[in-house]
Design an enzyme around this catalytic site. Structure first.
Site, PDB file in Angstrom:
ATOM      1  N   TYR A  26      52.091  25.513  42.541  1.00 37.57           N
ATOM      2  CA  TYR A  26      51.523  24.506  41.237  1.00 37.57           C
ATOM      3  C   TYR A  26      51.805  23.084  41.716  1.00 37.57           C
ATOM      4  O   TYR A  26      51.127  22.259  41.007  1.00 37.57           O
ATOM      5  CB  TYR A  26      52.255  24.806  39.800  1.00 37.57           C
ATOM      6  CG  TYR A  26      51.680  26.237  39.698  1.00 37.57           C
ATOM      7  CD1 TYR A  26      50.250  26.364  38.931  1.00 37.57           C
ATOM      8  CD2 TYR A  26      52.091  27.556  39.722  1.00 37.57           C
ATOM      9  CE1 TYR A  26      49.466  27.030  37.988  1.00 37.57           C
ATOM     10  CE2 TYR A  26      51.185  28.563  39.309  1.00 37.57           C
ATOM     11  CZ  TYR A  26      50.573  28.595  38.522  1.00 37.57           C
ATOM     12  OH  TYR A  26      49.543  29.517  38.256  1.00 37.57           O
ATOM     13  N   ARG A  57      36.600  45.467  29.009  1.00 41.67           N
ATOM     14  CA  ARG A  57      37.077  44.416  29.364  1.00 41.67           C
ATOM     15  C   ARG A  57      38.243  44.400  28.386  1.00 41.67           C
ATOM     16  O   ARG A  57      39.437  43.176  28.492  1.00 41.67           O
ATOM     17  CB  ARG A  57      35.962  43.061  29.350  1.00 41.67           C
ATOM     18  CG  ARG A  57      35.190  42.902  30.503  1.00 41.67           C
ATOM     19  CD  ARG A  57      33.683  42.067  30.236  1.00 41.67           C
ATOM     20  NE  ARG A  57      33.261  42.074  31.511  1.00 41.67           N
ATOM     21  CZ  ARG A  57      31.567  41.948  31.397  1.00 41.67           C
ATOM     22  NH1 ARG A  57      31.901  43.380  30.558  1.00 41.67           N
ATOM     23  NH2 ARG A  57      31.391  42.944  32.572  1.00 41.67           N
ATOM     24  N   ASP A 116      48.546  31.772  44.384  1.00 39.86           N
ATOM     25  CA  ASP A 116      48.513  33.039  43.929  1.00 39.86           C
ATOM     26  C   ASP A 116      49.534  33.519  44.068  1.00 39.86           C
ATOM     27  O   ASP A 116      51.206  33.076  44.684  1.00 39.86           O
ATOM     28  CB  ASP A 116      47.483  33.916  45.214  1.00 39.86           C
ATOM     29  CG  ASP A 116      47.498  35.775  44.540  1.00 39.86           C
ATOM     30  OD1 ASP A 116      46.023  35.316  44.330  1.00 39.86           O
ATOM     31  OD2 ASP A 116      47.828  36.199  44.558  1.00 39.86           O
ATOM     32  N   GLN A 123      39.196  45.352  36.664  1.00 42.12           N
ATOM     33  CA  GLN A 123      38.506  45.675  35.315  1.00 42.12           C
ATOM     34  C   GLN A 123      38.481  47.583  36.371  1.00 42.12           C
ATOM     35  O   GLN A 123      37.489  47.329  37.301  1.00 42.12           O
ATOM     36  CB  GLN A 123      37.279  46.114  35.058  1.00 42.12           C
ATOM     37  CG  GLN A 123      36.860  46.741  33.915  1.00 42.12           C
ATOM     38  CD  GLN A 123      35.570  45.755  33.229  1.00 42.12           C
ATOM     39  OE1 GLN A 123      34.941  44.374  33.200  1.00 42.12           O
ATOM     40  NE2 GLN A 123      35.013  45.853  32.228  1.00 42.12           N
ATOM     41  N   HIS A 132      31.387  37.589  26.726  1.00 42.75           N
ATOM     42  CA  HIS A 132      31.014  37.984  27.569  1.00 42.75           C
ATOM     43  C   HIS A 132      31.746  39.859  28.003  1.00 42.75           C
ATOM     44  O   HIS A 132      32.791  40.419  28.217  1.00 42.75           O
ATOM     45  CB  HIS A 132      31.747  37.760  29.130  1.00 42.75           C
ATOM     46  CG  HIS A 132      32.162  37.951  30.361  1.00 42.75           C
ATOM     47  ND1 HIS A 132      30.177  38.535  31.034  1.00 42.75           N
ATOM     48  CD2 HIS A 132      32.655  38.570  30.540  1.00 42.75           C
ATOM     49  CE1 HIS A 132      30.711  38.810  32.392  1.00 42.75           C
ATOM     50  NE2 HIS A 132      32.089  39.192  31.912  1.00 42.75           N
ATOM     51  N   SER A 142      38.917  35.111  33.961  1.00 41.17           N
ATOM     52  CA  SER A 142      39.492  35.625  33.592  1.00 41.17           C
ATOM     53  C   SER A 142      39.071  37.383  32.392  1.00 41.17           C
ATOM     54  O   SER A 142      38.985  36.007  31.808  1.00 41.17           O
ATOM     55  CB  SER A 142      41.378  35.998  33.954  1.00 41.17           C
ATOM     56  OG  SER A 142      41.898  34.948  35.358  1.00 41.17           O
ATOM     57  N   VAL A 189      36.890  37.757  43.531  1.00 40.94           N
ATOM     58  CA  VAL A 189      36.554  36.626  42.350  1.00 40.94           C
ATOM     59  C   VAL A 189      36.152  35.367  42.921  1.00 40.94           C
ATOM     60  O   VAL A 189      36.360  34.754  43.201  1.00 40.94           O
ATOM     61  CB  VAL A 189      36.716  37.304  40.899  1.00 40.94           C
ATOM     62  CG1 VAL A 189      36.172  35.859  40.278  1.00 40.94           C
ATOM     63  CG2 VAL A 189      35.820  38.365  40.018  1.00 40.94           C
TER      64      VAL A 189
HETATM   65  P1  NAD Z   1      41.766  40.692  41.966  1.00 42.36           P
HETATM   66  O1  NAD Z   1      42.691  41.391  41.896  1.00 42.36           O
HETATM   67  O2  NAD Z   1      41.172  41.044  43.448  1.00 42.36           O
HETATM   68  O3  NAD Z   1      42.056  39.648  42.364  1.00 42.36           O
HETATM   69  C1  NAD Z   1      43.292  38.866  40.990  1.00 42.36           C
HETATM   70  C2  NAD Z   1      44.407  37.922  42.237  1.00 42.36           C
HETATM   71  O4  NAD Z   1      44.961  37.439  40.523  1.00 42.36           O
HETATM   72  C3  NAD Z   1      44.721  38.759  42.935  1.00 42.36           C
HETATM   73  O5  NAD Z   1      44.295  38.115  44.330  1.00 42.36           O
HETATM   74  C4  NAD Z   1      46.378  38.133  42.223  1.00 42.36           C
HETATM   75  O6  NAD Z   1      47.479  38.212  43.140  1.00 42.36           O
HETATM   76  C5  NAD Z   1      46.173  37.408  41.499  1.00 42.36           C
HETATM   77  N1  NAD Z   1      47.771  37.071  40.754  1.00 42.36           N
HETATM   78  C6  NAD Z   1      47.672  38.379  39.278  1.00 42.36           C
HETATM   79  N2  NAD Z   1      48.769  37.526  38.780  1.00 42.36           N
HETATM   80  C7  NAD Z   1      48.532  36.160  39.137  1.00 42.36           C
HETATM   81  C8  NAD Z   1      49.408  35.452  38.592  1.00 42.36           C
HETATM   82  N3  NAD Z   1      50.595  35.443  37.778  1.00 42.36           N
HETATM   83  N4  NAD Z   1      49.469  34.239  39.029  1.00 42.36           N
HETATM   84  C9  NAD Z   1      48.216  33.671  40.344  1.00 42.36           C
HETATM   85  N5  NAD Z   1      48.515  35.083  40.381  1.00 42.36           N
HETATM   86  C10 NAD Z   1      48.307  36.148  39.940  1.00 42.36           C
HETATM   87  O7  NAD Z   1      40.708  40.878  40.603  1.00 42.36           O
HETATM   88  P2  NAD Z   1      39.380  39.826  40.827  1.00 42.36           P
HETATM   89  O8  NAD Z   1      38.172  41.484  41.005  1.00 42.36           O
HETATM   90  O9  NAD Z   1      39.579  39.273  42.083  1.00 42.36           O
HETATM   91  O10 NAD Z   1      39.107  40.363  39.329  1.00 42.36           O
HETATM   92  C11 NAD Z   1      39.707  38.888  38.810  1.00 42.36           C
HETATM   93  C12 NAD Z   1      39.830  38.544  37.335  1.00 42.36           C
HETATM   94  O11 NAD Z   1      38.164  38.375  37.152  1.00 42.36           O
HETATM   95  C13 NAD Z   1      39.988  40.058  36.347  1.00 42.36           C
HETATM   96  O12 NAD Z   1      40.563  39.230  35.274  1.00 42.36           O
HETATM   97  C14 NAD Z   1      38.153  40.268  36.654  1.00 42.36           C
HETATM   98  O13 NAD Z   1      37.913  40.772  35.420  1.00 42.36           O
HETATM   99  C15 NAD Z   1      37.834  39.288  36.010  1.00 42.36           C
HETATM  100  N6  NAD Z   1      36.104  39.021  36.579  1.00 42.36           N
HETATM  101  C16 NAD Z   1      35.264  38.147  35.594  1.00 42.36           C
HETATM  102  C17 NAD Z   1      33.535  38.228  35.615  1.00 42.36           C
HETATM  103  C18 NAD Z   1      33.110  37.229  34.816  1.00 42.36           C
HETATM  104  O14 NAD Z   1      32.278  37.639  34.478  1.00 42.36           O
HETATM  105  N7  NAD Z   1      33.594  35.916  34.211  1.00 42.36           N
HETATM  106  C19 NAD Z   1      33.305  39.232  36.807  1.00 42.36           C
HETATM  107  C20 NAD Z   1      34.268  39.271  37.320  1.00 42.36           C
HETATM  108  C21 NAD Z   1      35.419  40.026  37.423  1.00 42.36           C
END
Ligand code: NAD
Length: 317
Positions: A68, A91, A37, A85, A178, A122, A16
């Protein structure tokens, strides 16, 4: 002297987050980007890959990866850290895991003196945004949940396919969570100011078919996850759109999540409602007119968010 260029920092450089960054650099959203990250090798790789796009794009930019310290002079933070997810998972199933991640991030952002606006994507997004706002103590208007912005795009897209009109022309929102309990605002929705009900009648669309439109909207994430394990391009574009309204102070209206403070007589949790978004964050919220049934569904959705927010806050005590 304050640097007058715009700086965006991404926290969580997964599917994302990097879809957002790729969309942002292609639209020339900011001059400077930072990537944080927990996996530093990943954020360095993303930086190296994204910077290769610089010579090919009309608007140049800088991109750094790091810790940071990057947030201290940023205008905007986008948080997409968390675990994705899983197929079949709602969610809300991710509450405790992602609340712990959000707490760590909120403490770091606050201690590094960030003064700008934060957008959180997130999941479960409205709950994670409430957690972040509570831990940081930042002004609620400067903390925005992406909430139902993606769902609203999906609704407009469904309607555009039915009526063969550009998606931008529909005055409708998805509101509340959402997620599975969201509400589509059909009763007072419009197509360029004309009640949607007139178009439903003209096309002989029944109430059952209207309900199916909403079902297709809220189930779309599951459909995408079943096919490719994650959704990221739609939310990446949606985050870019909200960010544009902030950095350019456009004051456009999005179904972003705002900390409810009496809207529809509801308080204390983030939920998706129409919000005017400008450089200070949420400039104003609106109560979109709802039918009695839609209002009852909206309140139920907010109560679901409240219950799960309590679980999230318990998990991080
Ligand atoms: P992903 O696993 O591809 O990426 C998540 C990233 O977060 C990884 O690179 C991981 O290393 C990093 N991470 C984990 N813990 C961390 C921390 N403490 N500090 C910094 N970085 C950290 O997952 P994704 O597919 O990119 O999804 C990310 C989030 O977005 C999920 O919660 C997903 O459900 C959400 N999402 C939201 C929407 C929306 O409409 N709001 C849509 C799609 C996905």
């Amino acid at each position: 002297m304050k640097n007058t260029t715009n700086k965006i920092v991404l926290i969580g450089a997964g599917a994302v987050g990097t879809s957002f960054l790729y969309s942002a650099i292609n639209q020339g959203l900011a001059e400077r980007y930072g990537i944080i990250d927990i996996n530093e090798v990943n954020s360095r790789g993303q930086k190296l890959d994204l910077e290769d796009a610089r010579p090919a794009l009309p608007r140049d930019f800088e991109v750094e990866s790091g810790n940071y310290e990057l947030v201290s002079d940023a205008d905007l933070i986008i948080i997409t850290a968390g675990r994705p997810q899983k197929p079949g998972e709602t969610r809300l199933n991710m509450v405790a895991d992602n609340a712990r991640i959000m707490k760590q991030i909120a403490l770091q952002v606050k201690s590094h003196g960030f003064k700008g606006v934060t957008i959180i994507a997130s999941n479960p997004v409205d709950i994670m945004t409430t957690v972040y706002q509570k831990i940081t103590g930042f002004e609620p208007k400067k903390v925005i949940s992406s909430s139902c912005t993606l769902d609203t795009l999906r609704l407009k897209l469904e309607l555009s396919k039915i009526f063969n009109v550009a998606p931008t022309e529909f005055g409708v929102f998805v509101m509340g969570e959402h997620g599975d309990s969201s509400v589509s605002t059909f009763a007072h929705g419009t197509l360029k100011g004309i009640p949607l009900s007139k178009f439903f009648a003209k096309h002989s669309i029944t109430q059952d078919q209207i309900n199916e439109i909403h079902e297709r909207v809220w189930k779309k994430a599951y459909e995408i996850i079943d096919c490719k394990h994650a959704t990221f391009y739609g939310i990446g574009a949606s985050l870019t759109d909200i960010s544009m309204s902030i950095l350019r102070d456009e004051k456009r209206v999005f179904a972003t999540g705002s900390l409810l403070n009496g809207e529809y007589d509801m308080y204390g949790t983030y939920a998706g409602i129409p919000c005017v978004i400008g450089k200070e964050g949420i400039v104003e919220t609106y109560e979109f007119p709802l039918s009695e049934q839609e209002l009852a569904k909206f309140k139920k959705s907010v109560n679901t968010l409240k219950e799960n927010t309590l679980l999230a806050l318990k998990a991080i005590k």
